[in-house]
Design an enzyme around this catalytic site. Structure first.
Site, PDB file in Angstrom:
ATOM      1  N   ASP A  44       0.878  -1.161   0.000  1.00  0.00           N
ATOM      2  CA  ASP A  44       0.000   0.000   0.000  1.00  0.00           C
ATOM      3  C   ASP A  44       0.929   1.229   0.000  1.00  0.00           C
ATOM      4  OD1 ASP A  44      -2.199   1.797   0.727  1.00  0.00           O
ATOM      5  OD2 ASP A  44      -1.260   1.785   2.713  1.00  0.00           O
ATOM      6  N   ASP A  46       0.000   5.146   1.104  1.00  0.00           N
ATOM      7  CA  ASP A  46      -0.144   6.085   2.221  1.00  0.00           C
ATOM      8  C   ASP A  46      -0.033   5.360   3.558  1.00  0.00           C
ATOM      9  OD1 ASP A  46      -0.602   8.672   1.034  1.00  0.00           O
ATOM     10  OD2 ASP A  46      -2.530   7.930   0.323  1.00  0.00           O
TER      11      ASP A  46
HETATM   12  P1  TMP Z   1      -4.064   4.243   0.465  1.00  0.00           P
HETATM   13  O1  TMP Z   1      -4.804   3.151  -0.183  1.00  0.00           O
HETATM   14  O2  TMP Z   1      -2.761   4.528  -0.252  1.00  0.00           O
HETATM   15  O3  TMP Z   1      -3.857   4.008   1.940  1.00  0.00           O
HETATM   16  O4  TMP Z   1      -4.854   5.673   0.302  1.00  0.00           O
HETATM   17  C1  TMP Z   1      -6.151   5.944   0.603  1.00  0.00           C
HETATM   18  C2  TMP Z   1      -6.326   7.022   1.648  1.00  0.00           C
HETATM   19  O5  TMP Z   1      -6.725   8.273   1.048  1.00  0.00           O
HETATM   20  C3  TMP Z   1      -7.439   6.651   2.614  1.00  0.00           C
HETATM   21  O6  TMP Z   1      -6.958   6.633   3.948  1.00  0.00           O
HETATM   22  C4  TMP Z   1      -8.464   7.767   2.473  1.00  0.00           C
HETATM   23  C5  TMP Z   1      -7.703   8.911   1.880  1.00  0.00           C
HETATM   24  N1  TMP Z   1      -8.526   9.859   1.089  1.00  0.00           N
HETATM   25  C6  TMP Z   1      -8.373  11.225   1.329  1.00  0.00           C
HETATM   26  O7  TMP Z   1      -7.602  11.628   2.213  1.00  0.00           O
HETATM   27  N2  TMP Z   1      -9.105  12.102   0.581  1.00  0.00           N
HETATM   28  C7  TMP Z   1      -9.964  11.704  -0.404  1.00  0.00           C
HETATM   29  O8  TMP Z   1     -10.595  12.533  -1.081  1.00  0.00           O
HETATM   30  C8  TMP Z   1     -10.123  10.288  -0.627  1.00  0.00           C
HETATM   31  C9  TMP Z   1     -11.073   9.806  -1.683  1.00  0.00           C
HETATM   32  C10 TMP Z   1      -9.375   9.414   0.136  1.00  0.00           C
END
Ligand code: TMP
Length: 294
Positions: A44, A46
């Site tokens: 993954d 973030d």
């Molecule tokens: P990941 O799959 O790399 O962990 O990323 C997804 C993350 O992004 C999840 O924790 C939610 C976040 N997110 C935002 O911060 N803003 C947004 O507009 C969206 C759709 C998701």
């Protein structure tokens, strides 16, 4: 059967939690028998490739970095919308008391509304390069070294992100970890000729559909068709299913990073991941596991 876990000393550290040691032992044995030729790694992005926090301060997600691009930052309507969406949906994503099946629909809602909110914004790759240099979140300690080792070992790496693909890719490139063995599957932006965003290139990938739906028919899938062992790393419960679309995978070792709601979430994380790392901002354990396998 030899006790493999004891041969990897870092696995006995206090913040390393393992529910089923026999299962992990079997899996490590099977994966090491297959060797590097049979291995693939799925990360993954973030809070997995990046740190979850530094001295308690959380890192910006790829979407949060995106919203700091000047044309987004100065657009009040956009800022208000995405702030409202995050306030409503992020606590739902992280709440250990809401069953995953109930979260799926809500996450779909969040990503669809987010796509709607970014549509119409105008920006360039230069804007993306600059915002990533400005806010670049720190990669986990040992991440660069791990990626370099995986490249030298020719092990295919998938970065599978429900974040903003353009930001993810740019950060990987700027951090010098985007080696030829690395592929990214994520929400990439689609642009009109005049630089206006029209939405995502494909159907949104959210935290709970990062699996077969998004991985089939991709270059990465073809690349790893004969690799039936995988190590999967993530920080969200949904990340554990990232290799689910690869039916040929016999051994999928799941490593989960847990930082928020530790006490409440630990039982679910222990049920979901083979190894749970509690507030560990390094790649030390994945690297030690890899060193054992190679
Ligand atoms: P990941 O799959 O790399 O962990 O990323 C997804 C993350 O992004 C999840 O924790 C939610 C976040 N997110 C935002 O911060 N803003 C947004 O507009 C969206 C759709 C998701």
């Amino acid at each position: 059967m030899p006790d493999i876990i004891d041969q990897i000393p870092i696995l006995s550290k206090r913040n390393v939690q393992i529910k089923n040691k026999d299962k992990l032992n079997d899996m490590l044995l099977n994966i090491s028998k297959g060797g590097l030729k049979k291995l693939q790694i799925v990360f993954d992005f973030d809070k997995t490739i990046t740190k979850q926090h530094e001295d308690g301060v959380p890192h910006l997600s790829s979407f949060a970095i995106f919203s700091k691009i000047p044309s987004c930052l100065n657009n009040e309507k956009y800022q208000e919308t995405v702030r409202g969406l995050r306030l409503k949906y992020y606590p739902i994503e992280m709440d250990p008391h809401i069953p995953v099946k109930d979260k799926i629909e809500l996450m779909e809602e969040w990503w669809n509304l987010s796509e709607k909110a970014i549509s119409g914004l105008k920006l360039t790759q230069k804007d993306i390069d600059e915002v990533c240099l400005d806010c670049k979140p720190a990669l986990r300690e040992g991440c660069k070294e791990f990626f370099s080792t995986l490249n030298k070992a020719k092990v295919p790496v998938l970065v599978f992100s429900a974040g903003c693909g353009d930001i993810v890719l740019t950060i990987l490139q700027q951090s010098n970890v985007f080696w030829p063995n690395v592929k990214v599957i994520s929400n990439f932006l689609n642009f009109h000729d005049d630089g206006t965003i029209t939405g995502f290139k494909d159907k949104p990938i959210h935290v709970f559909n990062k699996n077969e739906y998004a991985i089939k028919n991709t270059d990465f899938y073809n690349l790893v068709e004969d690799r039936n062992n995988a190590i999967v790393l993530g920080d969200s419960l949904g990340d554990a299913s990232m290799a689910q679309g690869m039916e040929h995978c016999q051994n999928v070792l799941k490593i989960g990073f847990l930082y928020e709601h530790i006490e409440d979430a630990l039982p679910q994380y222990l049920d979901t991941f083979d190894i749970v790392l509690v507030d560990d901002q390094t790649m030390d354990v994945p690297r030690a596991v890899f060193d054992f396998i190679r």
